[in-house]
Design a protein around this motif. Sequence first.
Motif, PDB file in Angstrom:
ATOM      1  N   MET A 147      46.406  49.749  53.726  1.00  0.00           N
ATOM      2  CA  MET A 147      45.865  48.724  52.872  1.00  0.00           C
ATOM      3  C   MET A 147      45.006  49.395  51.806  1.00  0.00           C
ATOM      4  O   MET A 147      44.283  50.340  52.074  1.00  0.00           O
ATOM      5  CB  MET A 147      45.024  47.750  53.694  1.00  0.00           C
ATOM      6  CG  MET A 147      44.376  46.703  52.860  1.00  0.00           C
ATOM      7  SD  MET A 147      43.696  45.273  53.734  1.00  0.00           S
ATOM      8  CE  MET A 147      42.585  45.960  54.891  1.00  0.00           C
ATOM      9  N   HIS A 148      45.093  48.888  50.601  1.00  0.00           N
ATOM     10  CA  HIS A 148      44.313  49.425  49.503  1.00  0.00           C
ATOM     11  C   HIS A 148      42.916  48.807  49.503  1.00  0.00           C
ATOM     12  O   HIS A 148      42.785  47.592  49.544  1.00  0.00           O
ATOM     13  CB  HIS A 148      45.006  49.123  48.168  1.00  0.00           C
ATOM     14  CG  HIS A 148      46.382  49.692  48.076  1.00  0.00           C
ATOM     15  ND1 HIS A 148      46.599  51.030  47.923  1.00  0.00           N
ATOM     16  CD2 HIS A 148      47.598  49.107  48.135  1.00  0.00           C
ATOM     17  CE1 HIS A 148      47.899  51.250  47.883  1.00  0.00           C
ATOM     18  NE2 HIS A 148      48.535  50.091  48.013  1.00  0.00           N
ATOM     19  N   PRO A 149      41.877  49.635  49.465  1.00  0.00           N
ATOM     20  CA  PRO A 149      40.528  49.085  49.522  1.00  0.00           C
ATOM     21  C   PRO A 149      40.165  48.284  48.267  1.00  0.00           C
ATOM     22  O   PRO A 149      39.416  47.321  48.332  1.00  0.00           O
ATOM     23  CB  PRO A 149      39.627  50.295  49.682  1.00  0.00           C
ATOM     24  CG  PRO A 149      40.446  51.466  49.333  1.00  0.00           C
ATOM     25  CD  PRO A 149      41.876  51.087  49.494  1.00  0.00           C
ATOM     26  N   ILE A 150      40.696  48.681  47.116  1.00  0.00           N
ATOM     27  CA  ILE A 150      40.427  47.950  45.881  1.00  0.00           C
ATOM     28  C   ILE A 150      41.710  47.250  45.467  1.00  0.00           C
ATOM     29  O   ILE A 150      42.728  47.876  45.196  1.00  0.00           O
ATOM     30  CB  ILE A 150      39.933  48.892  44.770  1.00  0.00           C
ATOM     31  CG1 ILE A 150      38.606  49.508  45.176  1.00  0.00           C
ATOM     32  CG2 ILE A 150      39.816  48.146  43.454  1.00  0.00           C
ATOM     33  CD1 ILE A 150      38.058  50.526  44.198  1.00  0.00           C
ATOM     34  N   LEU A 151      41.651  45.927  45.436  1.00  0.00           N
ATOM     35  CA  LEU A 151      42.819  45.129  45.117  1.00  0.00           C
ATOM     36  C   LEU A 151      43.029  45.006  43.617  1.00  0.00           C
ATOM     37  O   LEU A 151      44.149  45.104  43.130  1.00  0.00           O
ATOM     38  CB  LEU A 151      42.664  43.742  45.747  1.00  0.00           C
ATOM     39  CG  LEU A 151      43.868  42.836  45.739  1.00  0.00           C
ATOM     40  CD1 LEU A 151      45.007  43.463  46.520  1.00  0.00           C
ATOM     41  CD2 LEU A 151      43.509  41.492  46.341  1.00  0.00           C
ATOM     42  N   LEU A 152      41.940  44.816  42.876  1.00  0.00           N
ATOM     43  CA  LEU A 152      42.035  44.572  41.439  1.00  0.00           C
ATOM     44  C   LEU A 152      40.786  45.097  40.757  1.00  0.00           C
ATOM     45  O   LEU A 152      39.681  44.921  41.266  1.00  0.00           O
ATOM     46  CB  LEU A 152      42.165  43.060  41.197  1.00  0.00           C
ATOM     47  CG  LEU A 152      42.284  42.551  39.784  1.00  0.00           C
ATOM     48  CD1 LEU A 152      43.616  42.985  39.185  1.00  0.00           C
ATOM     49  CD2 LEU A 152      42.188  41.035  39.773  1.00  0.00           C
ATOM     50  N   LYS A 153      40.968  45.741  39.605  1.00  0.00           N
ATOM     51  CA  LYS A 153      39.825  46.245  38.851  1.00  0.00           C
ATOM     52  C   LYS A 153      40.062  45.935  37.379  1.00  0.00           C
ATOM     53  O   LYS A 153      41.007  46.440  36.781  1.00  0.00           O
ATOM     54  CB  LYS A 153      39.658  47.742  39.073  1.00  0.00           C
ATOM     55  CG  LYS A 153      38.379  48.290  38.550  1.00  0.00           C
ATOM     56  CD  LYS A 153      38.158  49.707  39.031  1.00  0.00           C
ATOM     57  CE  LYS A 153      36.758  50.123  38.661  1.00  0.00           C
ATOM     58  NZ  LYS A 153      36.480  51.453  39.153  1.00  0.00           N
ATOM     59  N   ILE A 154      39.192  45.076  36.835  1.00  0.00           N
ATOM     60  CA  ILE A 154      39.277  44.708  35.423  1.00  0.00           C
ATOM     61  C   ILE A 154      37.906  44.956  34.803  1.00  0.00           C
ATOM     62  O   ILE A 154      36.941  44.253  35.112  1.00  0.00           O
ATOM     63  CB  ILE A 154      39.679  43.224  35.251  1.00  0.00           C
ATOM     64  CG1 ILE A 154      41.052  42.978  35.854  1.00  0.00           C
ATOM     65  CG2 ILE A 154      39.666  42.845  33.777  1.00  0.00           C
ATOM     66  CD1 ILE A 154      41.474  41.532  35.858  1.00  0.00           C
ATOM     67  N   GLY A 155      37.819  45.937  33.949  1.00  0.00           N
ATOM     68  CA  GLY A 155      36.542  46.276  33.328  1.00  0.00           C
ATOM     69  C   GLY A 155      35.523  46.658  34.386  1.00  0.00           C
ATOM     70  O   GLY A 155      35.736  47.555  35.183  1.00  0.00           O
ATOM     71  N   GLY A 156      34.399  45.958  34.414  1.00  0.00           N
ATOM     72  CA  GLY A 156      33.356  46.226  35.400  1.00  0.00           C
ATOM     73  C   GLY A 156      33.511  45.406  36.668  1.00  0.00           C
ATOM     74  O   GLY A 156      32.722  45.531  37.598  1.00  0.00           O
ATOM     75  N   PHE A 157      34.540  44.555  36.712  1.00  0.00           N
ATOM     76  CA  PHE A 157      34.761  43.690  37.878  1.00  0.00           C
ATOM     77  C   PHE A 157      35.740  44.356  38.836  1.00  0.00           C
ATOM     78  O   PHE A 157      36.842  44.745  38.446  1.00  0.00           O
ATOM     79  CB  PHE A 157      35.319  42.336  37.435  1.00  0.00           C
ATOM     80  CG  PHE A 157      35.645  41.423  38.577  1.00  0.00           C
ATOM     81  CD1 PHE A 157      34.637  40.813  39.303  1.00  0.00           C
ATOM     82  CD2 PHE A 157      36.961  41.192  38.938  1.00  0.00           C
ATOM     83  CE1 PHE A 157      34.949  39.970  40.363  1.00  0.00           C
ATOM     84  CE2 PHE A 157      37.279  40.356  39.987  1.00  0.00           C
ATOM     85  CZ  PHE A 157      36.271  39.745  40.703  1.00  0.00           C
ATOM     86  N   THR A 158      35.341  44.486  40.098  1.00  0.00           N
ATOM     87  CA  THR A 158      36.190  45.063  41.132  1.00  0.00           C
ATOM     88  C   THR A 158      36.344  44.055  42.257  1.00  0.00           C
ATOM     89  O   THR A 158      35.358  43.545  42.778  1.00  0.00           O
ATOM     90  CB  THR A 158      35.577  46.365  41.683  1.00  0.00           C
ATOM     91  OG1 THR A 158      35.371  47.269  40.602  1.00  0.00           O
ATOM     92  CG2 THR A 158      36.491  47.009  42.699  1.00  0.00           C
ATOM     93  N   LEU A 159      37.581  43.773  42.607  1.00  0.00           N
ATOM     94  CA  LEU A 159      37.875  42.860  43.712  1.00  0.00           C
ATOM     95  C   LEU A 159      38.355  43.697  44.898  1.00  0.00           C
ATOM     96  O   LEU A 159      39.426  44.301  44.848  1.00  0.00           O
ATOM     97  CB  LEU A 159      38.946  41.848  43.313  1.00  0.00           C
ATOM     98  CG  LEU A 159      39.323  40.807  44.362  1.00  0.00           C
ATOM     99  CD1 LEU A 159      38.112  39.943  44.710  1.00  0.00           C
ATOM    100  CD2 LEU A 159      40.455  39.945  43.854  1.00  0.00           C
ATOM    101  N   HIS A 160      37.528  43.730  45.939  1.00  0.00           N
ATOM    102  CA  HIS A 160      37.864  44.498  47.130  1.00  0.00           C
ATOM    103  C   HIS A 160      38.711  43.643  48.068  1.00  0.00           C
ATOM    104  O   HIS A 160      38.478  42.445  48.234  1.00  0.00           O
ATOM    105  CB  HIS A 160      36.588  44.954  47.847  1.00  0.00           C
ATOM    106  CG  HIS A 160      35.796  45.926  47.046  1.00  0.00           C
ATOM    107  ND1 HIS A 160      36.022  47.279  47.095  1.00  0.00           N
ATOM    108  CD2 HIS A 160      34.789  45.741  46.148  1.00  0.00           C
ATOM    109  CE1 HIS A 160      35.190  47.894  46.281  1.00  0.00           C
ATOM    110  NE2 HIS A 160      34.425  46.972  45.694  1.00  0.00           N
TER     111      HIS A 160
END
Length: 74
Positions: free
Chosen positions: A1-14
């Motif tokens: 499983m990937h620990p970081i699902l989505l990264k947009i600019g300064g926003f990180t969705l774990h």
Amino acid sequence: MHPILLKIGGFTLHTYGLLLAVAFLLAVLVALREAKRVGVDPNIMMDLCFYALLAALIGSRFFYVFTSWEEFRD
């Protein structure tokens, strides 16, 4: 499983955070359905779910500080 699902600019969705939020939402929906089934006021169940979430957040932070006291001593 990937620990970081989505990264947009300064926003990180774990991934863990997203799955935890989905699990809590599903638990609230099941609790509301069961409350209606047994005749409990759904508003009381929503209040209970809110306080349970609040207690979980405060308790988990307290436990983190307690187990990592060396980082927070100063």
